[in-house]
Design an enzyme around this catalytic site. Structure first.
Site, PDB file in Angstrom:
ATOM      1  CE  LYS A   2      -3.524   2.524   2.499  1.00 12.51           C
ATOM      2  NZ  LYS A   2      -4.486   2.531   3.600  1.00 12.51           N
ATOM      3  NE  ARG A  44      -5.601   9.781   3.097  1.00 13.40           N
ATOM      4  CZ  ARG A  44      -4.287   9.992   2.956  1.00 13.40           C
ATOM      5  NH1 ARG A  44      -3.824  11.229   2.892  1.00 13.40           N
ATOM      6  NH2 ARG A  44      -3.456   8.971   2.896  1.00 13.40           N
ATOM      7  CE  LYS A  84      -3.514   8.243   6.593  1.00 15.67           C
ATOM      8  NZ  LYS A  84      -4.680   7.326   6.485  1.00 15.67           N
ATOM      9  CD  GLU A 104       5.738  -4.000   3.782  1.00 12.42           C
ATOM     10  OE1 GLU A 104       5.133  -4.871   4.420  1.00 12.42           O
ATOM     11  OE2 GLU A 104       6.120  -2.932   4.303  1.00 12.42           O
ATOM     12  CE  LYS A 140      -6.027   1.875  -0.535  1.00 15.79           C
ATOM     13  NZ  LYS A 140      -6.463   1.931   0.826  1.00 15.79           N
ATOM     14  CB  SER A 176     -11.398   7.187  -3.516  1.00 16.87           C
ATOM     15  OG  SER A 176     -10.176   7.683  -2.997  1.00 16.87           O
ATOM     16  CE1 TYR A 230     -14.879   3.321  -2.533  1.00 13.08           C
ATOM     17  CE2 TYR A 230     -12.935   3.494  -3.928  1.00 13.08           C
ATOM     18  CZ  TYR A 230     -13.496   3.424  -2.676  1.00 13.08           C
ATOM     19  OH  TYR A 230     -12.694   3.442  -1.567  1.00 13.08           O
TER      20      TYR A 230
HETATM   21  C1  PBG Z   1      -6.934   3.872   5.431  1.00 10.00           C
HETATM   22  C2  PBG Z   1      -7.433   3.548   4.077  1.00 10.00           C
HETATM   23  C3  PBG Z   1      -7.334   4.404   2.983  1.00 10.00           C
HETATM   24  C4  PBG Z   1      -7.948   3.768   1.930  1.00 10.00           C
HETATM   25  C5  PBG Z   1      -8.415   2.531   2.376  1.00 10.00           C
HETATM   26  N1  PBG Z   1      -8.080   2.405   3.714  1.00 10.00           N
HETATM   27  C6  PBG Z   1      -6.795   5.781   2.877  1.00 10.00           C
HETATM   28  C7  PBG Z   1      -5.529   6.102   3.507  1.00 10.00           C
HETATM   29  O1  PBG Z   1      -4.641   5.266   3.684  1.00 10.00           O
HETATM   30  O2  PBG Z   1      -5.373   7.279   3.849  1.00 10.00           O
HETATM   31  C8  PBG Z   1      -8.062   4.393   0.578  1.00 10.00           C
HETATM   32  C9  PBG Z   1      -9.049   3.820  -0.337  1.00 10.00           C
HETATM   33  C10 PBG Z   1      -9.386   4.674  -1.493  1.00 10.00           C
HETATM   34  O3  PBG Z   1      -8.793   5.737  -1.752  1.00 10.00           O
HETATM   35  O4  PBG Z   1     -10.307   4.275  -2.200  1.00 10.00           O
HETATM   36  N2  PBG Z   1      -6.644   2.834   6.258  1.00 10.00           N
END
Ligand code: PBG
Length: 325
Positions: free
Chosen positions: A197, A207, A219, A235, A250, A276, A315
């Site tokens: 990720k 968010r 992050k 990982e 991701k 997203s 989505y």
């Molecule tokens: C946070 C989390 C995120 C997403 C899924 N779980 C955002 C982040 O790490 O800030 C993002 C999913 C998306 O953008 O569709 N644990």
């Protein structure tokens, strides 16, 4: 005699193209991520994610039935926690009667065959918006975070989650979650690990949906550097050794190379998250009439499958399932 190679021969007609098509895409390959909120009979639009709402649990159950009827086998649940319930210690994450456990119970009662995947991370529950706990000096404190995440996984398993999906990127969390689940008697609850990720700007609309943008900092001390490919293999090796059942990459399209390389490396099933920002880009451009949303969506999804994903969180799952039926 010279043989003339003419690849276009195999593209002459749709039946012929279908015969030689290398990759399949069906609703069975799609997982619908969705946002739950408190209340009854409420659907609240998310401006940066047209077509996606935050739904009260009763609404979510009704929608999930429709998605399931379209052939979508699973949903991934994210809680839009009320701002006043967010705390530094994320204690709402462990409430057995919290939004997630209540939603899981309602979904599994109404639709036992629909798989429910829950998110394991603290950001929907922390007032600072980070996925782990903050130490007094403002760093993300790995091992205490992993303890809370493990307890959270047990709460979700007890509510009936089929898979828990740690998206927090703390070190050692997959092994700790596996151990906690086993100790609590949930040997059959699976772990879908967010293995690679990345610290991505494509999470922006998500968010917005959860009101979970970090209050301070970013992050990057736990999510991966977008420039790194080998590190994703590290990982993956760790998650696999710690007992992950499925690995995930991701975001989606910008990281197809990572997905492809993982496909060649692990025997575990692989998922990809079409996040997203990727979804919202398709929506926004099509609203302006610049691209065709339906076709761009299906092309994106088949590309994940071609690169090696067994299934995709998107989505656009319901839209795609409708188009494919
Ligand atoms: C946070 C989390 C995120 C997403 C899924 N779980 C955002 C982040 O790490 O800030 C993002 C999913 C998306 O953008 O569709 N644990």
């Amino acid at each position: 005699m010279e043989i003339s190679r003419r690849p276009r021969r195999n593209r002459r007609s749709e039946p012929l193209r279908a015969l030689v098509r290398e990759t399949s895409l069906s609703p069975a390959h799609l997982v619908m991520p969705c946002f739950a909120r408190d209340g009854r009979n409420l659907s609240e639009p998310i401006p940066s994610m047209p077509g996606c709402d935050r739904h009260s649990v009763d609404r979510l159950v009704a929608l999930a039935r429709a998605w399931s009827d379209l052939g979508i086998p699973a949903i991934a649940l994210f809680p839009a926690t009320a701002a006043e319930a967010k705390t530094a210690d994320a204690k709402a994450a462990l409430d057995p009667d919290g939004l997630v456990p209540r939603a899981v119970r309602a979904l599994k009662d109404a639709l036992p065959h629909l798989l429910v995947i829950t998110d394991i991370a603290l950001d929907p529950f922390t007032d600072h918006g980070h996925d782990g706990l903050l130490s007094p000096d403002g760093r993300i404190d790995n091992d205490p975070s992993v303890e809370v995440l493990s307890a959270m996984a047990v709460v979700h398993a007890r509510a009936g989650a089929d898979l828990v999906a740690p998206s927090d990127m703390m070190d050692g969390r997959v092994g700790a979650i596996r151990e906690s689940l086993d100790r609590a008697g949930f040997q059959d609850t699976g772990i879908l690990a967010y293995t690679a990720k990345y610290a991505s700007a494509f999470y922006g609309p998500f968010r917005d949906a959860l009101g979970s943008a970090p209050r301070s900092g970013d992050k990057k001390t736990y999510q991966m550097d977008p420039a790194n490919r080998r590190e994703a293999m590290l990982e993956a090796d760790l998650d696999e050794a710690e007992g992950a059942d499925i690995l995930m990459v991701k975001p989606g399209l910008p990281y197809l190379d990572v997905l492809r390389e993982l496909r060649d490396r692990t025997t575990l099933p692989l998922a990809s998250y079409h996040v997203s920002g990727e979804y919202s880009m398709l929506k926004a451009a099509s609203e302006r009439g610049w691209i065709d949303y339906d076709r761009c969506l299906l092309e994106s999804l088949v590309s994940f499958r071609r690169a090696g994903a067994d299934f995709i969180l998107t989505y656009g799952a319901a839209d795609a399932a409708r188009l494919l039926s």
